[in-house]
Design an enzyme around this catalytic site. Structure first.
Site, mmCIF file in Angstrom:
data_model
loop_
_atom_site.group_PDB
_atom_site.id
_atom_site.type_symbol
_atom_site.label_atom_id
_atom_site.label_comp_id
_atom_site.label_asym_id
_atom_site.label_seq_id
_atom_site.Cartn_x
_atom_site.Cartn_y
_atom_site.Cartn_z
ATOM 1 C CB ALA A 102 -12.172 25.935 18.921
ATOM 2 C CB THR A 156 -19.008 29.968 25.406
ATOM 3 O OG1 THR A 156 -18.877 30.122 24.004
ATOM 4 C CG2 THR A 156 -19.109 28.505 25.764
ATOM 5 N NE ARG A 165 -5.151 27.348 26.894
ATOM 6 C CZ ARG A 165 -4.692 28.456 27.336
ATOM 7 N NH1 ARG A 165 -5.051 28.876 28.506
ATOM 8 N NH2 ARG A 165 -3.873 29.168 26.637
ATOM 9 C CG HIS A 251 -20.198 23.090 24.175
ATOM 10 N ND1 HIS A 251 -20.080 24.330 24.717
ATOM 11 C CD2 HIS A 251 -19.065 22.902 23.462
ATOM 12 C CE1 HIS A 251 -18.922 24.872 24.363
ATOM 13 N NE2 HIS A 251 -18.292 24.023 23.589
ATOM 14 N NE ARG A 254 -16.496 19.799 21.133
ATOM 15 C CZ ARG A 254 -15.698 19.102 20.346
ATOM 16 N NH1 ARG A 254 -16.188 18.168 19.570
ATOM 17 N NH2 ARG A 254 -14.397 19.334 20.334
ATOM 18 N N GLY A 305 -22.991 23.016 13.820
ATOM 19 C CA GLY A 305 -21.581 22.975 14.209
ATOM 20 C C GLY A 305 -20.757 21.987 13.408
HETATM 21 C C1 LIG Z 1 -14.761 21.022 17.264
HETATM 22 C C2 LIG Z 1 -15.736 21.859 18.022
HETATM 23 C C3 LIG Z 1 -15.274 22.965 18.707
HETATM 24 C C4 LIG Z 1 -16.174 23.759 19.412
HETATM 25 N N1 LIG Z 1 -15.715 24.861 20.056
HETATM 26 C C5 LIG Z 1 -16.590 25.648 20.725
HETATM 27 C C6 LIG Z 1 -16.140 26.803 21.394
HETATM 28 O O1 LIG Z 1 -14.949 27.122 21.411
HETATM 29 N N2 LIG Z 1 -17.059 27.572 22.029
HETATM 30 C C7 LIG Z 1 -18.388 27.251 22.033
HETATM 31 O O2 LIG Z 1 -19.202 27.969 22.609
HETATM 32 N N3 LIG Z 1 -18.831 26.153 21.412
HETATM 33 C C8 LIG Z 1 -17.985 25.357 20.760
HETATM 34 N N4 LIG Z 1 -18.433 24.234 20.125
HETATM 35 C C9 LIG Z 1 -19.873 23.900 20.200
HETATM 36 C C10 LIG Z 1 -20.654 24.496 19.039
HETATM 37 O O3 LIG Z 1 -20.735 25.888 19.092
HETATM 38 C C11 LIG Z 1 -22.089 23.998 19.013
HETATM 39 O O4 LIG Z 1 -22.674 24.214 20.260
HETATM 40 C C12 LIG Z 1 -22.214 22.539 18.648
HETATM 41 O O5 LIG Z 1 -21.175 22.116 17.813
HETATM 42 C C13 LIG Z 1 -23.541 22.363 17.955
HETATM 43 O O6 LIG Z 1 -23.819 21.026 17.728
HETATM 44 P P1 LIG Z 1 -23.561 20.253 16.351
HETATM 45 O O7 LIG Z 1 -22.084 20.157 16.193
HETATM 46 O O8 LIG Z 1 -24.204 18.946 16.591
HETATM 47 O O9 LIG Z 1 -24.226 21.034 15.253
HETATM 48 C C14 LIG Z 1 -17.558 23.427 19.431
HETATM 49 C C15 LIG Z 1 -18.004 22.308 18.718
HETATM 50 C C16 LIG Z 1 -17.110 21.529 18.024
HETATM 51 C C17 LIG Z 1 -17.636 20.331 17.277
#
Ligand SMILES: Cc1cc2nc3c(=O)[nH]c(=O)nc-3n(C[C@H](O)[C@H](O)[C@H](O)COP(=O)(O)O)c2cc1C
Length: 354
Positions: A102, A156, A165, A251, A254, A305
């Protein structure tokens, strides 16, 4: 008057030097460091955020660095190496994809548009996130109808509640002040109200279930990819309810701290799926050897990501392209060291004592 001219000159110089600084970045960690220096701290914090004490992320790095070792192979002709790979029956330039995340506009004013352009330049698949993005809404509406070149829908599965949020919205609104007001009219916050789309009915309510996957399966011919699967049991359910692909992911640590590293879960999921769906993986992939190790354990491709977001923050579209180019160029180098000339040759044999 002289003083203010001097000030403008200095300010200009600073901006230019920051703007080109990304050209010095040689690794993905260099981009992270530079992003930390150049981004507003609260925006960097949102990107860098890890749940709890960050154990999941650390465990992931530990697994990549200490548990998986690569055994090089020597004296093999590697004069021609191709990164081309097949995903859902189509050939792509490399097995490196951009993960869905996002708020790209917190990194740079062009947000997702800049990332999408860099993806096009490098012929890399971009997983576009339809919430909190600055892509025009019409693109989102056309997704389900398989228009505009969309190839798959990623759902997701691992975020039942929109925990962040309240924390994200003020940041997003702040970032969006810098965006062209015309583009702003189409911002995806209104997407949360698109009638009939799952987002409106269920987003953040905690009520999304496998039944929703089944429902989407009936709506579209596109491939459906369930993201956020770590256990073989859930992989089995995803296939049962119509998924064609699975992203083994936590994720990036996170969501829930002490969840196992995605890379550690990958092999079990690949074995359970047994070729019935394509298996992808993300979380913590920061170097070429990480990419090689995930492919060796059976992933079809990897998703990146945070490094993309950091790249965007450092120098926009060009810098995202540089992140992807570095990874691709280095993957070629590692494949050469392992005596590999194509992606389909990568398997567990290159992992030491696996
Ligand atoms: C700032 C940020 C926002 C993210 N937002 C979403 C999201 O809205 N939906 C989702 O499925 N994953 C989200 N992710 C997770 C990423 O799709 C992914 O799983 C993850 O960042 C991969 O790991 P990496 O950042 O170490 O490469 C987000 C990750 C970050 C860093």
């Amino acid at each position: 008057m002289k003083n203010s001219q001097l000030y403008i000159l200095c300010f200009g110089t600073t901006l230019t030097s920051i703007k080109n600084e990304y050209l010095k970045c040689k690794t993905l960690s260099d981009f992270e460091e530079l992003a930390k220096k150049s981004m507003m701290p609260h925006r960097f914090y949102y990107y860098d955020y890890k749940a709890g004490q960050g154990h999941t992320y650390q465990a992931c790095r530990h697994y990549f660095d200490k548990q998986l070792r690569i055994m090089p192979r020597v004296l093999i002709d590697v004069s021609e190496i191709s990164l081309k790979t097949t995903i859902f029956g189509l050939i792509y330039e490399s097995p490196i994809l951009i993960a869905t995340s996002a708020c790209h506009c917190l990194a740079q004013v062009d947000g997702e548009v800049a990332t999408a352009r860099a993806a096009t330049e490098t012929q890399c698949i971009f997983t576009y996130n339809w919430t909190f993005s600055n892509m025009p809404e019409e693109y989102v509406l056309q997704t389900l109808a398989d228009k505009k070149g969309y190839r798959a829908i990623v759902i997701t599965c691992d975020q039942p509640h929109e925990r962040i949020r309240d924390f994200v919205l003020p940041l997003f609104e702040e970032a969006s002040k810098n965006i062209d007001p015309e583009l702003m009219k189409n911002m995806s916050i209104p997407n949360l109200n698109i009638p009939g789309i799952i987002v409106k009915q269920h987003f953040g309510t905690g009520s999304v279930t496998w039944a929703n996957i089944e429902w989407i399966r009936k709506l579209t011919q596109l491939s459906i990819i369930c993201k956020g699967i770590l256990s073989p049991i859930h992989a089995e359910l995803a296939i049962k309810y119509g998924a064609n692909g699975i992203i083994v992911s936590n994720h990036d640590g996170r969501l829930i701290d002490t969840a196992p590293p995605a890379i550690e879960c990958l092999e079990d999921v690949v074995n359970a799926v047994d070729g019935r769906a394509e298996v992808f993986v993300d979380t913590g992939i920061r170097s070429r050897t990480d990419v090689l190790k995930t492919l060796a354990l059976g992933a079809r491709a990897v998703l990146i990501g945070r490094p993309i977001l950091y790249g965007l923050a450092c120098g926009g579209q060009d810098s995202v392209r540089r992140v992807l180019d570095i990874l691709k160029r280095e993957l070629v180098y590692d494949m050469a060291c392992c005596g590999l000339t194509s992606i389909d040759q990568i398997n567990k044999d290159i992992l030491y004592k696996h």
